[in-house]
Design a protein around this motif. Structure first.
Motif, PDB file in Angstrom:
ATOM      1  N   UNK A  27      11.252  18.618   5.338  1.00  0.00           N
ATOM      2  CA  UNK A  27      11.023  17.222   5.865  1.00  0.00           C
ATOM      3  C   UNK A  27       9.973  16.543   4.485  1.00  0.00           C
ATOM      4  N   UNK A  28       9.961  17.044   3.506  1.00  0.00           N
ATOM      5  CA  UNK A  28       9.267  16.580   2.247  1.00  0.00           C
ATOM      6  C   UNK A  28      10.311  15.610   1.706  1.00  0.00           C
ATOM      7  N   UNK A  29       9.607  14.379   1.200  1.00  0.00           N
ATOM      8  CA  UNK A  29      10.334  13.476   0.335  1.00  0.00           C
ATOM      9  C   UNK A  29      10.120  13.765  -1.149  1.00  0.00           C
ATOM     10  N   UNK A  30      11.428  13.731  -1.966  1.00  0.00           N
ATOM     11  CA  UNK A  30      11.159  13.373  -3.357  1.00  0.00           C
ATOM     12  C   UNK A  30      11.843  12.195  -3.773  1.00  0.00           C
ATOM     13  N   UNK A  31      11.264  11.336  -4.350  1.00  0.00           N
ATOM     14  CA  UNK A  31      11.806  10.002  -4.840  1.00  0.00           C
ATOM     15  C   UNK A  31      12.617  10.244  -6.185  1.00  0.00           C
ATOM     16  N   UNK A  32      13.837   9.742  -6.112  1.00  0.00           N
ATOM     17  CA  UNK A  32      14.675  10.313  -7.103  1.00  0.00           C
ATOM     18  C   UNK A  32      14.824   9.052  -8.141  1.00  0.00           C
ATOM     19  N   UNK A  33      14.328   7.838  -7.731  1.00  0.00           N
ATOM     20  CA  UNK A  33      14.583   6.840  -8.714  1.00  0.00           C
ATOM     21  C   UNK A  33      15.297   5.345  -8.047  1.00  0.00           C
ATOM     22  N   UNK A  60       0.637  -1.293   0.090  1.00  0.00           N
ATOM     23  CA  UNK A  60       0.108  -0.167  -0.048  1.00  0.00           C
ATOM     24  C   UNK A  60       0.823   1.151  -0.142  1.00  0.00           C
ATOM     25  N   UNK A  61       0.162   2.470   0.028  1.00  0.00           N
ATOM     26  CA  UNK A  61       0.917   3.793  -0.265  1.00  0.00           C
ATOM     27  C   UNK A  61       1.927   3.938   1.095  1.00  0.00           C
ATOM     28  N   UNK A  62       3.176   4.535   0.842  1.00  0.00           N
ATOM     29  CA  UNK A  62       3.792   4.704   1.955  1.00  0.00           C
ATOM     30  C   UNK A  62       4.106   6.031   2.255  1.00  0.00           C
ATOM     31  N   UNK A  63       4.662   6.822   1.179  1.00  0.00           N
ATOM     32  CA  UNK A  63       4.859   8.361   1.075  1.00  0.00           C
ATOM     33  C   UNK A  63       3.819   8.943   0.258  1.00  0.00           C
ATOM     34  N   UNK A  64       2.740   9.678   0.696  1.00  0.00           N
ATOM     35  CA  UNK A  64       2.037  10.313  -0.132  1.00  0.00           C
ATOM     36  C   UNK A  64       1.078  11.428   0.267  1.00  0.00           C
ATOM     37  N   UNK A  65       1.006  12.751  -0.341  1.00  0.00           N
ATOM     38  CA  UNK A  65      -0.051  13.779   0.403  1.00  0.00           C
ATOM     39  C   UNK A  65      -1.425  13.215   0.746  1.00  0.00           C
ATOM     40  N   UNK A  66      -1.973  14.057   1.435  1.00  0.00           N
ATOM     41  CA  UNK A  66      -3.490  13.448   1.913  1.00  0.00           C
ATOM     42  C   UNK A  66      -4.172  14.758   1.300  1.00  0.00           C
ATOM     43  N   UNK A  67      -5.247  14.284   0.801  1.00  0.00           N
ATOM     44  CA  UNK A  67      -6.003  15.268  -0.146  1.00  0.00           C
ATOM     45  C   UNK A  67      -6.384  16.304   0.585  1.00  0.00           C
ATOM     46  N   UNK A  68      -6.445  17.744   0.066  1.00  0.00           N
ATOM     47  CA  UNK A  68      -6.690  18.865   0.983  1.00  0.00           C
ATOM     48  C   UNK A  68      -6.094  19.047   2.029  1.00  0.00           C
ATOM     49  N   UNK A  69      -5.345  18.048   2.738  1.00  0.00           N
ATOM     50  CA  UNK A  69      -4.655  18.354   4.177  1.00  0.00           C
ATOM     51  C   UNK A  69      -3.111  18.721   3.845  1.00  0.00           C
ATOM     52  N   UNK A 118       0.940  20.709  -0.964  1.00  0.00           N
ATOM     53  CA  UNK A 118       1.645  20.055  -2.088  1.00  0.00           C
ATOM     54  C   UNK A 118       2.690  20.806  -2.614  1.00  0.00           C
ATOM     55  N   UNK A 119       3.933  20.000  -3.237  1.00  0.00           N
ATOM     56  CA  UNK A 119       5.101  20.658  -3.824  1.00  0.00           C
ATOM     57  C   UNK A 119       4.934  19.788  -5.131  1.00  0.00           C
ATOM     58  N   UNK A 120       5.150  20.468  -6.237  1.00  0.00           N
ATOM     59  CA  UNK A 120       4.971  19.773  -7.547  1.00  0.00           C
ATOM     60  C   UNK A 120       6.147  18.824  -7.675  1.00  0.00           C
ATOM     61  N   UNK A 121       5.764  17.257  -8.004  1.00  0.00           N
ATOM     62  CA  UNK A 121       6.901  16.323  -8.085  1.00  0.00           C
ATOM     63  C   UNK A 121       7.423  15.849  -6.837  1.00  0.00           C
ATOM     64  N   UNK A 122       6.611  16.175  -5.807  1.00  0.00           N
ATOM     65  CA  UNK A 122       7.136  15.427  -4.394  1.00  0.00           C
ATOM     66  C   UNK A 122       6.197  14.638  -3.899  1.00  0.00           C
TER      67      UNK A 122
END
Ligand code: PRX
Length: 630
Positions: A492-498, A403-412, A415-419
């Motif tokens: 503390x936001x994560x960007x997955x780089x591949x 299941x999802x591990x790192x993800x924003x919660x909608x409207x909570x 957001x940062x584009x591409x993170x």
């Protein structure tokens, strides 16, 4: 119902999930139907790769996806099935109908000898029977092993044999845009190397008169007529196997990831409701194929256990035209739309009229999965599809995580584009440096590991626990290693780089370079191969193969197409190399290891600085490779 309505809620719940994980998860698990509650929430030892959740809890996941909804939502649509051809009618399957179909299918499986614990290989297109038979397996305690219906005969037979399946469920064929694919023919070829398969159930879908092997094959439509619509659900232990799903490994054979009943149910349900903020009555569409984990967790189990209306789409985004997704959103008034960056990038290239001619005002939330989404695609998705008012939920996760591990919660979550933004409650990421130490603080970059178990994590690799331990728990002892690189920004936001291993992600599909190399090596003209990924505008990554032949090829183009054909046959069309460069040698160290770093640079078209090449056995090959780069 556990919910997160504000950023403060998120922080509070996240804190609770870390400070008191057992209390946190047992409160959520209490919202489900259990035959018997658990004695203990969690036991774990990452050094031995052992994890158990909801110990001695008894349940059946289909009672949670189906039976418990009958009192309140029997006539609500559970699945909207949107066919390949938009001129054909969509099917609305209510919870009551789905319940009956699943029960009937379960009885059909039993009548064909399937028992609790048996592994069932499912090779079907995106038709309702695929959902019925997956849930039917779960109902009787059989373990489903779905093989994506784009995989080749060889891939099917490897997976059937690895899981020890004795039965295969398939159809005569499938539609893909204006093409039809003969699935039964692929199964017949595959089963030539699967001596233990004694039964094949064939759904006649594209026609009548499928080739039938006497004694082995039976027709779905004949068998289902004999089955009753009532089948008691088998009582399962929380840790019993629910399914096996194969994912590529960085070395050779694919890995059969094992997911279990209890934790998987709790986590996929919780993450589906929380992350998308699913509201009662909404229509939700995930465009993935059920042959991948995204379809398992977020077309079927998560949404159905939450009582949602979930769309199952048989078609492709480009047929009959590039408006196909937008037309279906309009038609079904889809509120939550979840797709992959590769689809977004190809749709972005189509003329804007294809979007403009459809009413997308029903959309509230958008999602993305499968690979890092680039900023350009993120903005296009936001502006053209979300019209600037729908949060984009970029979900980072894996077949292994369930299941999802790192993800924003909608409207909570801001957001940062591409993170992928922040970890969900219960998820404890650690960013590791190359010497295996956790890097503290923010504004850092490293390898992504997870230091505490979460309920839906895979428990093992089927038949090979040692490989599970070696692959995921040995790089950073005491931690689960994801294989991904990441950055953690100042907030503390994560960007997955591949990927940082030998897996490349092509159109959102994981492929092991070793698997592609051995397929290419099967060509009789080929002596040795090295495969690397390179940036591709649409697919995210493309496949670049450096191939040494026994004799210098006389007709290069012909050989290239033969090699592509070979790979397509052995793995499937998704693994065909985009570029094949014939070389006379590969850059190897004195110990014989291929220096992929150099090949990656060449494939990326960046040969200005290839780093230190002095340790190479023969530095001259690099000049030849550079000169012949495609
Ligand atoms: O590299 C990450 C990438 O896909 C890998 C997992 O692939 P698979 O097991 O096929 O599952 C795909 C669907 C969950 C990860 O290791 N990946 C997946 N989602 C994202 C991603 N990379 C960046 N951002 C994502 N949202």
């Amino acid at each position: 119902m556990h919910s997160i309505a504000s950023l403060q809620d998120y922080h509070d719940q996240y804190k609770k999930s870390i400070d008191q994980p057992e209390a946190f998860w047992s409160e959520i698990a209490n919202e489900f139907t259990w035959r018997k509650k658990w004695d203990k929430v969690l036991a774990w030892d990452f050094n031995n790769a052992d994890v158990k959740w909801f110990i001695n809890g008894k349940l059946n996941i289909t009672e949670n996806c189906l039976d418990r909804h009958l009192a309140t939502r029997a006539n609500q649509t559970a699945i909207i099935w949107e066919p390949n051809n938009p001129a054909h009618e969509a099917k609305h399957i209510t919870y009551k109908q789905l319940f009956e179909e699943v029960n009937r299918t379960a009885n059909m499986l039993k009548a064909n000898g399937v028992k609790k614990g048996d592994r069932v290989c499912i090779y079907l297109p995106m038709i309702p029977e695929l959902a019925y038979v997956i849930l039917a397996c779960a109902r009787i305690g059989a373990v489903h092993s779905v093989v994506f219906a784009g995989f080749s005969a060889k891939s099917v037979s490897d997976r059937v044999n690895d899981a020890g399946c004795k039965i295969v469920i398939t159809s005569d064929g499938s539609y893909r845009g204006d093409k039809t694919i003969n699935l039964k023919g692929i199964i017949d070829t595959a089963l030539e190397s699967c001596p233990d398969v004694s039964r094949v159930i064939v759904k006649e879908y594209i026609g009548k008169g499928a080739a039938i092997k006497e004694g082995r094959d039976v027709l779905w439509d004949d068998e289902i007529q004999k089955a009753s619509a009532q089948c008691d659900a088998e009582e399962m232990d929380a840790e019993d196997m629910l399914f096996i799903l194969y994912t590529s490994g960085s070395t050779g054979r694919p890995k059969g990831m094992v997911h279990t009943c209890g934790g998987y149910m709790v986590y996929t349900n919780y993450t589906f409701r929380t992350t998308f903020q699913y509201q009662e009555g909404q229509v939700y569409w995930c465009t993935a194929d059920i042959g991948w984990i995204t379809g398992h967790s977020y077309i079927l189990y998560g949404p159905l256990s939450a009582g949602a209306t979930t769309v199952m789409f048989e078609g492709v985004p480009s047929w009959p035209d590039w408006g196909r997704f937008w037309q279906a959103i309009e038609r079904h008034k889809v509120n939550i739309f979840y797709t992959a960056p590769t689809a977004i990038r190809s749709l972005q290239q189509a003329p804007p009229e294809f979007v403009k001619r459809h009413d997308l005002s029903s959309l509230k939330v958008l999602g993305s999965v499968g690979e890092p989404i680039n900023e350009e695609a993120w903005h296009w998705y936001d502006e053209n599809i979300g019209k600037g008012k729908c949060p984009i939920i970029d979900t980072w996760w894996q077949t292994e995580t369930g299941g999802f591990m790192i993800a924003p919660i909608a409207n909570v979550t801001k957001l940062k584009p591409a993170l992928a933004t922040l970890p969900l409650p219960g998820v404890q990421p650690a960013v590791m440096n190359e010497s295996g130490l956790e890097i503290q603080g923010n504004n850092i970059e490293g390898r992504l590991a997870i230091k505490f178990p979460w309920p839906s994590m895979a428990r093992t690799i089927y038949g090979d626990h040692q490989r599970f331990k070696d692959t995921y728990f040995s790089t950073f002892p005491g931690k689960y290693f994801t294989g991904d690189g990441c950055k953690r920004d100042d907030e503390g936001y994560y960007r997955i780089t591949g990927r940082v291993d030998d897996i490349i992600i092509v159109s959102g599909h994981n492929l092991g370079t070793a698997e592609i190399e051995s397929a290419i090596d099967e060509h009789t003209a080929v002596c040795e191969t090295a495969v690397v990924g390179f940036p591709h505008d649409i697919k995210g990554q493309g496949i670049y193969a450096f191939v040494i032949c026994y004799d210098k090829p006389r007709e290069e183009e012909k050989l290239r197409s033969e090699i592509k054909e070979k790979v397509s046959k052995i793995i499937g069309p998704i693994a065909k190399p985009d570029k094949i460069q014939f070389v006379s040698g590969l850059p190897k160290t004195r110990s014989g290891k291929i220096m992929r770093r150099i090949l990656r640079k060449v494939a990326e078209g960046d040969t200005s600085n290839l780093g230190d090449t002095t340790t190479l056995l023969d530095p001259n090959v690099v000049d030849e490779i550079k000169a012949g780069a495609l």
